[in-house]
Design an enzyme around this catalytic site. Structure first.
Site: not given
Length: 322
Positions: A301, A288, A268, A298, A191
């Site tokens: 993604h 994260r 994930r 965080n 991000k």
């Protein structure tokens, strides 16, 4: 072996006493490993033909630095057509073969006097020489020789402009094809806040150290419409939807295709819970937990559902890239 064969280069040496850059013609005779030098400006012999065992044909290419009797010379050009044909084509063919043997990453780097500072950071073109003269440079640390020397940098503004145009066309067209595979994949987005905080390298290293395969990577500046389209599945479902959208178009982000068996689920889990505070309690070694600040900022993604992995990769590396 042709006993009369010789290779001729124009070489420069910086004279610290006179604060001048002096130019010489450097002749190398491969039959006996001897060298000869002529002062170009004064048109006189500077060094008579002398055997010199520390110089090899492999060292002779444009941009390299060679030491001749403790004098460091920079080879700036070929001095005759024969040398250009014999050594130029050989070196260029080796370089082209290596550069096209697998994926490369092209970067636009910005700072004051960027070309000069990047060249300093790179170090000498020959990695062996770099380890002696600039041991902390990129080529000293990560290169092996004059071909596999880790990274490239332009020598001039003209070269930089030409190379930038090749990879990042000013016309808005596409540069070389990206490396996305679109199989057994999932998407990771680093991000904008993480990019701005200088965490890109650390996050990439963490992904690599966890044995995930990065098969494609590219930086994007997204507009609000693109982000809203990409995050549409979260609209009306996640209360932070508006803030998520604002974060993702607030600056450049980096999209990554991750390849792995059961990629979406495995990656994930490696990213951890969306809320970094919860991640630090439950999964303290996840991305994260380590790099995230808030539930919005965080760090990364990742694709939530296995069936969305390919779709998200295609959105960035097929739709946005084109």
């Amino acid at each position: 072996m042709n006993l009369s064969e010789r290779f001729a280069f124009l070489a420069e040496w910086y004279d610290p006493n006179a604060s001048l850059c002096r130019r010489y013609e450097l002749l190398f005779y491969p039959a006996d490993g001897s060298v000869e030098m002529h002062d170009v400006k004064n048109r006189r012999t500077f060094l008579k033909r002398t055997k010199y065992e520390d110089l090899r044909v492999e060292d002779l290419f444009i941009g390299n630095r060679v030491n001749v009797f403790s004098r460091q010379l920079v080879l700036v050009d070929y001095a005759d057509q024969y040398t250009a044909r014999q050594l130029g084509s050989r070196k260029e063919n080796e370089l082209i073969q290596f550069v096209t043997s697998g994926p490369v990453i092209a970067m636009e780097i910005l700072r004051d006097d960027a070309i000069c500072e990047w060249k300093k950071l790179l170090g000498p073109a020959n990695s062996g020489l770099a380890r002696t003269e600039a041991p902390e440079s990129i080529r000293a640390l990560f290169g092996t020789d004059s071909i596999k020397n880790a990274a490239h940098g332009p020598d001039s503004f003209a070269s930089a402009a030409r190379e930038m145009e090749l990879f990042f066309p000013s016309s808005g067209g596409c540069g070389p094809k990206n490396t996305a595979k679109f199989t057994d994949c999932t998407l990771c987005i680093i991000k904008p806040h993480a990019i701005n905080e200088g965490l890109l390298g650390k996050i990439l290293m963490a992904i690599r150290d966890a044995c995930f395969n990065i098969s494609a990577i590219q930086m994007f500046n997204m507009d609000r419409a693109n982000v809203e389209e990409f995050y549409e599945v979260y609209k009306g479902v996640v209360s932070e939807y508006t803030e998520m959208v604002t974060e993702l178009y607030s600056g450049p982000c980096v999209a990554i295709e991750i390849q792995q068996n059961n990629a979406a689920k495995t990656f994930r889990e490696f990213c951890g819970p969306a809320d970094p505070e919860i991640a630090r309690h439950l999964r303290p070694k996840t991305l994260r937990a380590v790099f995230g600040k808030t539930k919005i900022q965080n760090a990364v993604h990742c694709t939530d559902l296995p069936e969305d992995g390919l779709l998200e990769v295609q959105y960035f590396f097929k739709i946005l890239d084109n």
